[in-house]
Design a protein around this motif. Sequence first.
Motif, mmCIF file in Angstrom:
data_model
loop_
_atom_site.group_PDB
_atom_site.id
_atom_site.type_symbol
_atom_site.label_atom_id
_atom_site.label_comp_id
_atom_site.label_asym_id
_atom_site.label_seq_id
_atom_site.Cartn_x
_atom_site.Cartn_y
_atom_site.Cartn_z
ATOM 1 N N LYS A 163 -10.889 -4.111 -3.220
ATOM 2 C CA LYS A 163 -9.575 -3.582 -2.858
ATOM 3 C C LYS A 163 -9.716 -2.649 -1.662
ATOM 4 N N GLN A 192 -3.960 4.729 4.442
ATOM 5 C CA GLN A 192 -3.200 5.935 4.144
ATOM 6 C C GLN A 192 -2.687 6.545 5.447
ATOM 7 N N TRP A 246 -7.302 -0.034 1.172
ATOM 8 C CA TRP A 246 -6.045 0.696 1.331
ATOM 9 C C TRP A 246 -5.957 1.315 2.718
ATOM 10 N N LYS A 274 -0.060 5.858 0.686
ATOM 11 C CA LYS A 274 -1.248 5.024 0.523
ATOM 12 C C LYS A 274 -0.814 3.646 0.039
ATOM 13 N N THR A 275 -1.135 2.618 0.817
ATOM 14 C CA THR A 275 -0.736 1.259 0.466
ATOM 15 C C THR A 275 -1.946 0.333 0.487
ATOM 16 N N GLN A 276 -1.953 -0.613 -0.423
ATOM 17 C CA GLN A 276 -3.034 -1.594 -0.445
ATOM 18 C C GLN A 276 -2.856 -2.558 0.724
#
Length: 248
Positions: free
Chosen positions: A130, A134, A132, A139-141
């Motif tokens: 995973k 920021q 991300w 904070k988004t994947q």
Amino acid sequence: MLNKICQLSYDAGDIIMRIYKDNQFFSISQKVDHSPVTLADIEAHKVITKGLKKISPEIPILSEEDPPFWEQRRYWKTYWLVDPLDGTKEFIKRNGEFTVNIALIEEGKPVLGVIHAPALGVTYMGNVDKAWKQQDGHKTQIQVREARPPLVVISRSHADVDTELKDYLKRLGTHQTIALGSSLKFCFVAEGKAQLYPRFGSTNIWDTGAGHAIAVAAGAHVYDWQGKTLDYTPKKSFLNLGFRVSLF
């Protein structure tokens, strides 16, 4: 662990930006290989290595600004790989495209990576499968994304003299290009803004470790031009072969 490394990158970024904004301390010198080094490189190195020793005193550190001798690191299985200020040329040009790079290497593979661009206010991070981004408190994947025509990200400082790259782009077919500094090129592929990052010129392992970890965590592949993944098992030389970061 990932959150602690992110915070450490912010601390290093704060030091870098203090120097970046203060011309009084904006000194530039050269290393033995004639590459530039600034006070920001050195001070960020001190912050990161001190922090890593507190977080994981049992894990050795390989930083661009103080690489251990071969005999010290030849049997390392796990280590931190650090570029305190990636994109020193961009830092000197004052275009904002420089980063703090921290990666964790296990058995030759980058398993955790953080790239913080303090002047841009953005941080990328990846851990196993995973990744991300920021920015502005959000904070988004992130993950790779196909696009036609593909956007190819190339080096801002080296592309104009890279004849192999020029030949490769001619053979690639319809595409668009964007030039970026530092390890942000890995991040553009990881977040789906770009689909390909080809590199023919030499790099060092600290230039690629964190970006490699983030790109792979977002679904990309990082291969040399023989189709093998970049290997960070300790070697006498720090140099990488050429490589490509792509969706396939």
